[in-house]
Design a protein around this motif. Structure first.
Motif, PDB file in Angstrom:
ATOM      1  N   LEU A   1      -7.840  -0.513  -0.059  1.00  0.00           N
ATOM      2  CA  LEU A   1      -7.614   0.915  -0.212  1.00  0.00           C
ATOM      3  C   LEU A   1      -8.681   1.487  -1.137  1.00  0.00           C
ATOM      4  O   LEU A   1      -8.811   1.056  -2.278  1.00  0.00           O
TER       5      LEU A   1
ATOM      6  N   VAL B   1      -9.943   5.187  -2.597  1.00  0.00           N
ATOM      7  CA  VAL B   1      -9.547   6.585  -2.722  1.00  0.00           C
ATOM      8  C   VAL B   1     -10.598   7.333  -3.527  1.00  0.00           C
ATOM      9  O   VAL B   1     -10.990   6.897  -4.616  1.00  0.00           O
TER      10      VAL B   1
ATOM     11  N   LYS C   1       0.293   4.524  -2.493  1.00  0.00           N
ATOM     12  CA  LYS C   1       0.012   5.836  -1.895  1.00  0.00           C
ATOM     13  C   LYS C   1       1.001   6.877  -2.393  1.00  0.00           C
ATOM     14  O   LYS C   1       0.633   8.033  -2.643  1.00  0.00           O
TER      15      LYS C   1
ATOM     16  N   LYS D   1     -11.072   4.458   2.598  1.00  0.00           N
ATOM     17  CA  LYS D   1     -10.677   3.245   3.334  1.00  0.00           C
ATOM     18  C   LYS D   1      -9.179   3.092   3.180  1.00  0.00           C
ATOM     19  O   LYS D   1      -8.667   3.083   2.060  1.00  0.00           O
ATOM     20  N   ASN D   2      -8.508   2.961   4.303  1.00  0.00           N
ATOM     21  CA  ASN D   2      -7.052   2.919   4.286  1.00  0.00           C
ATOM     22  C   ASN D   2      -6.579   1.801   5.207  1.00  0.00           C
ATOM     23  O   ASN D   2      -6.208   2.026   6.354  1.00  0.00           O
ATOM     24  N   TYR D   3      -6.620   0.577   4.689  1.00  0.00           N
ATOM     25  CA  TYR D   3      -6.240  -0.593   5.472  1.00  0.00           C
ATOM     26  C   TYR D   3      -5.047  -1.277   4.830  1.00  0.00           C
ATOM     27  O   TYR D   3      -4.628  -0.936   3.722  1.00  0.00           O
ATOM     28  N   SER D   4      -4.489  -2.245   5.524  1.00  0.00           N
ATOM     29  CA  SER D   4      -3.315  -2.954   5.013  1.00  0.00           C
ATOM     30  C   SER D   4      -3.646  -3.812   3.797  1.00  0.00           C
ATOM     31  O   SER D   4      -2.776  -4.104   2.979  1.00  0.00           O
TER      32      SER D   4
ATOM     33  N   TRP E   1      -8.778  11.709  -1.259  1.00  0.00           N
ATOM     34  CA  TRP E   1      -9.154  11.349   0.110  1.00  0.00           C
ATOM     35  C   TRP E   1      -9.171   9.823   0.240  1.00  0.00           C
ATOM     36  O   TRP E   1      -9.727   9.119  -0.590  1.00  0.00           O
ATOM     37  N   PHE E   2      -8.516   9.306   1.316  1.00  0.00           N
ATOM     38  CA  PHE E   2      -8.524   7.865   1.586  1.00  0.00           C
ATOM     39  C   PHE E   2      -9.794   7.530   2.366  1.00  0.00           C
ATOM     40  O   PHE E   2      -9.854   7.711   3.584  1.00  0.00           O
TER      41      PHE E   2
ATOM     42  N   PRO F   1       0.808  -1.227   0.000  1.00  0.00           N
ATOM     43  CA  PRO F   1       0.000   0.000   0.000  1.00  0.00           C
ATOM     44  C   PRO F   1       0.837   1.271   0.000  1.00  0.00           C
ATOM     45  O   PRO F   1       0.440   2.278  -0.574  1.00  0.00           O
ATOM     46  N   LYS F   2       2.000   1.238   0.629  1.00  0.00           N
ATOM     47  CA  LYS F   2       2.864   2.413   0.682  1.00  0.00           C
ATOM     48  C   LYS F   2       3.267   2.862  -0.719  1.00  0.00           C
ATOM     49  O   LYS F   2       3.317   4.058  -1.010  1.00  0.00           O
TER      50      LYS F   2
END
Length: 219
Positions: free
Chosen positions: A34, A36, A10, A28-31, A25-26, A6-7
């Motif tokens: 994602l 956006v 992003k 949902k921002n999970y491992s 805008w995130f 994810p990094k």
């Protein structure tokens, strides 16, 4: 499109937002997931990505890339790590690059406003990556001592000892001692003082060294 984690995706989205001037805008921002969206309520931009356990990568599953909004970017995505990712080489090769100069370069190149504190943290972060932190540096002293023992059989190495007893070097030494100092530039400032002698083969032998805050009579 596939990404390692994810990094990575992003970072790509941040570059895209800065270049095109859109505020993302995130949602949902999970491992492993994602989502956006565009910050503008009427905009249809939408990106969804998730982790693929079999293929071991992060994939974009759906994407509506068109924006119905005008350029109105606010540097919400931009932080000190984003600045560092674009200027690590400049900081490495331009050691005298000041915080204000770095800020002006970011503004000129990307057309976005960044703060002095963000640039200061970016430079600090970059130097830690390039040189390592002070804790990492001093932690290597013990390995340094072990390497001296390994490469010089019979040599005595004591850590955290101020006085060192006479060794075998004294038996064949030349009766001269050279003393000098040099300034340390970086995060660990101060002055390096060193006393050196010569052995019977005219080889330089370090007798003692110390890092002090200033060169005075006591030190």
């Amino acid at each position: 499109m596939r990404f390692q984690n994810p990094k990575q995706i992003k970072s790509m989205l941040c570059n895209c937002a800065v270049k095109n001037g859109y505020q993302l805008w995130f949602e949902k921002n999970y491992s492993k997931r994602l989502l956006v969206l565009c910050c503008k309520g009427d905009c249809t931009f939408r990106l969804y990505a998730s982790w693929m356990s079999i293929e071991h990568n992060f994939q974009i599953k759906s994407l509506k890339s068109e924006h119905q909004c005008a350029r109105n970017y606010k540097p919400g995505f931009v932080n000190y790590r984003w600045i560092d990712s674009h200027y690590t080489k400049e900081i490495l090769h331009k050691q005298k690059l000041t915080i204000r100069q770095l800020r002006l370069e970011v503004i000129k190149k990307f057309g976005i406003e960044v703060s002095i504190s963000q640039c200061r943290r970016a430079k600090q972060y970059a130097m830690n990556i390039i040189e390592g932190t002070l804790i990492e540096h001093y932690a290597k002293l013990w390995s340094y001592g072990e390497e001296i023992r390994r490469s010089n059989p019979g040599l005595t190495v004591n850590m955290d000892v101020l006085t060192i007893p006479d060794g075998r070097w004294l038996e064949g030494r030349k009766k001269m001692i050279g003393i000098d100092g040099c300034f340390l530039k970086g995060y660990a400032t101060g002055e390096l003082l060193c006393a050196m002698g010569k052995d019977a083969r005219d080889q330089i032998y370090p007798i003692a060294w110390a890092v002090v805050c200033v060169e005075n009579k006591e030190n």
